[in-house]
Scaffold this motif. Structure first.
Motif, PDB file in Angstrom:
ATOM      1  N   LEU A 195       0.918  -1.033  -0.049  1.00 19.68           N
ATOM      2  CA  LEU A 195      -0.017  -0.034   0.022  1.00 19.68           C
ATOM      3  C   LEU A 195       0.904   1.405  -0.092  1.00 19.68           C
ATOM      4  N   TRP A 196       2.000   1.219   0.705  1.00 23.33           N
ATOM      5  CA  TRP A 196       2.697   2.467   0.884  1.00 23.33           C
ATOM      6  C   TRP A 196       3.454   2.516  -0.466  1.00 23.33           C
ATOM      7  N   ASP A 197       3.973   1.650  -1.114  1.00 21.99           N
ATOM      8  CA  ASP A 197       4.901   1.762  -2.246  1.00 21.99           C
ATOM      9  C   ASP A 197       4.126   2.015  -3.605  1.00 21.99           C
ATOM     10  N   ALA A 198       3.056   1.678  -3.484  1.00 23.21           N
ATOM     11  CA  ALA A 198       1.915   1.764  -4.614  1.00 23.21           C
ATOM     12  C   ALA A 198       1.204   2.997  -4.412  1.00 23.21           C
ATOM     13  N   ARG A 199       1.490   3.975  -3.500  1.00 23.32           N
ATOM     14  CA  ARG A 199       0.530   5.038  -3.268  1.00 23.32           C
ATOM     15  C   ARG A 199       0.131   5.965  -4.345  1.00 23.32           C
ATOM     16  N   ARG A 200       1.216   6.089  -5.193  1.00 20.26           N
ATOM     17  CA  ARG A 200       0.847   7.126  -6.480  1.00 20.26           C
ATOM     18  C   ARG A 200      -0.313   6.227  -7.214  1.00 20.26           C
ATOM     19  N   ALA A 201      -0.360   5.152  -7.469  1.00 18.66           N
ATOM     20  CA  ALA A 201      -1.159   4.469  -8.534  1.00 18.66           C
ATOM     21  C   ALA A 201      -2.615   4.443  -7.551  1.00 18.66           C
ATOM     22  N   LEU A 202      -2.524   4.181  -6.097  1.00 17.44           N
ATOM     23  CA  LEU A 202      -3.693   4.349  -5.410  1.00 17.44           C
ATOM     24  C   LEU A 202      -4.286   5.610  -5.326  1.00 17.44           C
ATOM     25  N   LEU A 203      -3.455   6.845  -5.291  1.00 19.07           N
ATOM     26  CA  LEU A 203      -4.093   7.998  -5.674  1.00 19.07           C
ATOM     27  C   LEU A 203      -4.998   8.178  -6.891  1.00 19.07           C
ATOM     28  N   THR A 204      -4.583   7.467  -7.889  1.00 12.27           N
ATOM     29  CA  THR A 204      -5.412   7.397  -9.186  1.00 12.27           C
ATOM     30  C   THR A 204      -6.584   6.725  -8.832  1.00 12.27           C
ATOM     31  N   ALA A 205      -6.558   5.761  -8.220  1.00 12.58           N
ATOM     32  CA  ALA A 205      -7.835   4.911  -7.908  1.00 12.58           C
ATOM     33  C   ALA A 205      -8.760   5.925  -7.047  1.00 12.58           C
ATOM     34  N   THR A 206      -8.297   6.463  -6.127  1.00 13.51           N
ATOM     35  CA  THR A 206      -8.947   7.415  -5.292  1.00 13.51           C
ATOM     36  C   THR A 206      -9.560   8.442  -6.221  1.00 13.51           C
ATOM     37  N   LEU A 207      -9.086   8.874  -7.068  1.00 15.29           N
ATOM     38  CA  LEU A 207      -9.527  10.099  -7.820  1.00 15.29           C
ATOM     39  C   LEU A 207     -10.616   9.600  -8.688  1.00 15.29           C
ATOM     40  N   ALA A 208     -10.496   8.332  -9.258  1.00 16.62           N
ATOM     41  CA  ALA A 208     -11.541   7.691 -10.049  1.00 16.62           C
ATOM     42  C   ALA A 208     -12.861   7.529  -9.199  1.00 16.62           C
ATOM     43  N   GLY A 209     -12.467   7.353  -7.936  1.00 14.55           N
ATOM     44  CA  GLY A 209     -13.807   6.977  -7.086  1.00 14.55           C
ATOM     45  C   GLY A 209     -14.263   8.368  -6.778  1.00 14.55           C
ATOM     46  N   PHE A 210     -13.622   9.462  -6.635  1.00 13.34           N
ATOM     47  CA  PHE A 210     -14.024  10.601  -6.271  1.00 13.34           C
ATOM     48  C   PHE A 210     -14.764  11.229  -7.441  1.00 13.34           C
ATOM     49  N   GLY A 211     -14.457  10.987  -8.639  1.00  7.95           N
ATOM     50  CA  GLY A 211     -15.182  11.319 -10.014  1.00  7.95           C
ATOM     51  C   GLY A 211     -16.403  10.555  -9.917  1.00  7.95           C
TER      52      GLY A 211
END
Ligand SMILES: Nc1ncnc2c1ncn2[C@@H]1O[C@H](COP(=O)(O)OP(=O)(O)O)[C@@H](O)[C@H]1O
Ligand SMILES: [Mg+2]
Lengths: 234, 237
Positions: free
Chosen positions: A149-165
């Protein structure tokens, strides 16, 4: 075409005069969506990490289900949450129907599969990379998940943004469970639907532009946060 | 000498998809100095190292350290042929093995920096590990494997894709830690390296130990035909 310009102009005036009703609706939109997003991430991220590192029997079924649920029609989610929260429903005693909480619940259900699926994909790739090393280091299951989770945090940010949208633009489900009540559960999307229904296209468009601006703003903020971290670190 | 050794291997077999990759192998490793595993490609060097390390499934037989398996596992580390870099800075890569053991703070930091110094990585600490050169990455992988002071380190062809200079630097590090009493088990296809480092030689062929013994004796007078041919550079299968 005239309506577009009217809408833009009206949006402009609503914003510069900080129209109190607009501010209230926009803030509620943000509050509901960001709360739902936070809760959804707290569920989806550990779930995605667990699916990446562990090999339990129903794992494939869970992954397939999550992928299928990504395309869940929000209206149906709204309907189901409505039935569950309605006075005669199983959770009726909580009296949550037509409150922002009900809207948050519906949004969480809608975005968890989306965030979990996207997050799982990047965590799975990272796990392939890390597998041998972490196994060799005798890392515990929890540590594996934390590391991914820590090392993939940038990809997880993208996932979060998709969820926000998906969450901020949602209208069907929250209309049903929130009821679009003035001063209580009205948010940007439901207000747009209402004004459009009334034929107030300029106002509806104005609200639409505000929604788009808000979405862009939040995206830029989150992006900027991720970027400053990268520059500071690397 | 640590309490991990002797390592007793008895009729050990590892299989994958019904195919025997290694074994049955029976031998005892005393952990003194460097044990070098040699053999042609596909002879099972990697699988053998993994089996000893405990990351390949032991299908039958036994592999017994002189302490409990859990303790043995904690006191050994593995360096892969292709270094696996965490997507973190060099410093964070070095801190990681300590972090997962709950060891952090100033002391951990000092330890990580000391190892960076020893491996010549002190100026790269804040860089992402992924931008290091191949040689630097392998040195980082070795430093990361050593930072927890293991009693034995397995290295799978650590210099396979490195140039002469990086190879020499790594051999220097390995010679130093050997002198400090760390057991080393390493596979290599570089016979020069094997001669320079080995105290014990293990010659693998088709997943079995074909010949083993004192390195000097093995390299000067191999007993079996296959080992002779292999050392002469002939193709052995
Ligand atoms: N995961 C695997 N599944 C099936 N066969 C494998 C696997 N890993 C290795 N092998 C086979 O086992 C044999 C030994 O491989 P390996 O231990 O990598 O040899 P070496 O390191 O000496 O080149 C080879 O024939 C290889 O194809
Ligand atoms: Mg190999």
């Amino acid at each position: 075409m005239v309506e577009l310009w009217d809408g833009l102009a009206q949006a402009f005036w609503l914003v510069v005069t900080a129209d109190s009703e607009l501010v209230e609706i926009a803030l509620r939109s943000l509050q509901v969506t960001l709360t739902a997003l936070l809760v959804a991430c707290l569920i989806a991220m550990p779930l995605a990490a667990l699916l990446a590192v562990s090999r339990f029997r129903l794992r494939r079924v869970v992954i397939a289900t999550l992928n299928a649920l990504m395309g869940l029609p929000p209206v149906v989610v709204g309907l189901i949450v409505y039935v569950i929260l309605s006075r005669s429903g199983p959770l009726g005693v909580l009296a949550l129907l037509f409150t922002p909480t009900a809207m948050i619940i519906a949004q969480v259900i809608i975005v968890v599969p989306l965030i979990a699926s996207i997050a799982h994909q990047s965590l799975r790739d990272l796990w392939q990379e890390y597998h041998d090393l972490l196994i060799s280091m005798n890392v515990t299951q929890t540590q594996k998940m934390q590391t991914l989770l820590w090392d993939a945090r940038r990809a997880l940010l993208t996932a979060t943004l998709a969820g926000f949208g998906r969450a901020i633009g949602e209208v069907g489900a929250i209309m049903i469970v929130g009821g679009n009540i003035d001063n209580a559960t009205r948010v940007l999307t439901t207000a747009i639907a209402l004004e459009t229904g009334k034929g107030e296209f300029a106002l509806a468009l104005a609200l639409g532009f505000v929604l788009i601006a808000l979405t862009l703003l939040v995206n830029l903020c989150i992006h900027w946060l991720g970027k400053t971290e990268r520059e500071g670190r690397w | 000498m640590s309490t991990l050794f002797p390592l007793q291997i008895h009729e050990a077999v590892t299989r994958r998809h019904g195919k025997t990759l290694v074994g049955p192998v029976s031998m005892t490793l005393d952990g003194r100095g460097v044990c070098v595993i040699i053999g042609p490609n596909g002879s099972g060097k990697t699988s053998f190292l993994r089996l000893l390390h405990g990351t390949a499934r032991l299908h039958s037989g036994s592999i017994l350290w002189s302490c409990s398996t859990e303790e043995a596992r904690r006191r050994q580390s593995f360096v892969f042929q292709h270094p696996v870099m965490l997507r973190r800075s060099v410093l964070e890569n070095l801190l990681y093995p300590m972090l997962i053991r709950g060891f952090r703070g100033k002391a951990a930091q000092a330890q990580a920096e000391a190892w960076a110094e020893r491996t010549g990585l002190q100026d790269t600490l804040q860089r992402p590990a992924s931008v290091l050169s191949g040689g630097e990455q392998q040195k980082l992988a070795i430093a990361r494997a050593l930072v927890t002071k293991p009693d034995v380190v397995f290295l799978d062809e650590p210099c396979a894709s490195l140039d002469g200079r990086a190879t020499r630097e790594i051999e220097t590090i390995l010679t130093e830690i050997k002198a400090q009493g760390t057991g080393l088990v390493l596979s290599t296809h570089d016979m020069g390296q094997a001669r320079r480092l080995a105290e014990t030689a293990v010659f693998l062929l088709r997943g079995r130990v074909h010949e083993t013994g004192n390195a000097a004796a093995f390299f000067n007078r191999p007993k079996t035909k296959a080992a002779q041919a292999f050392l002469n550079g002939d193709i052995v299968e």
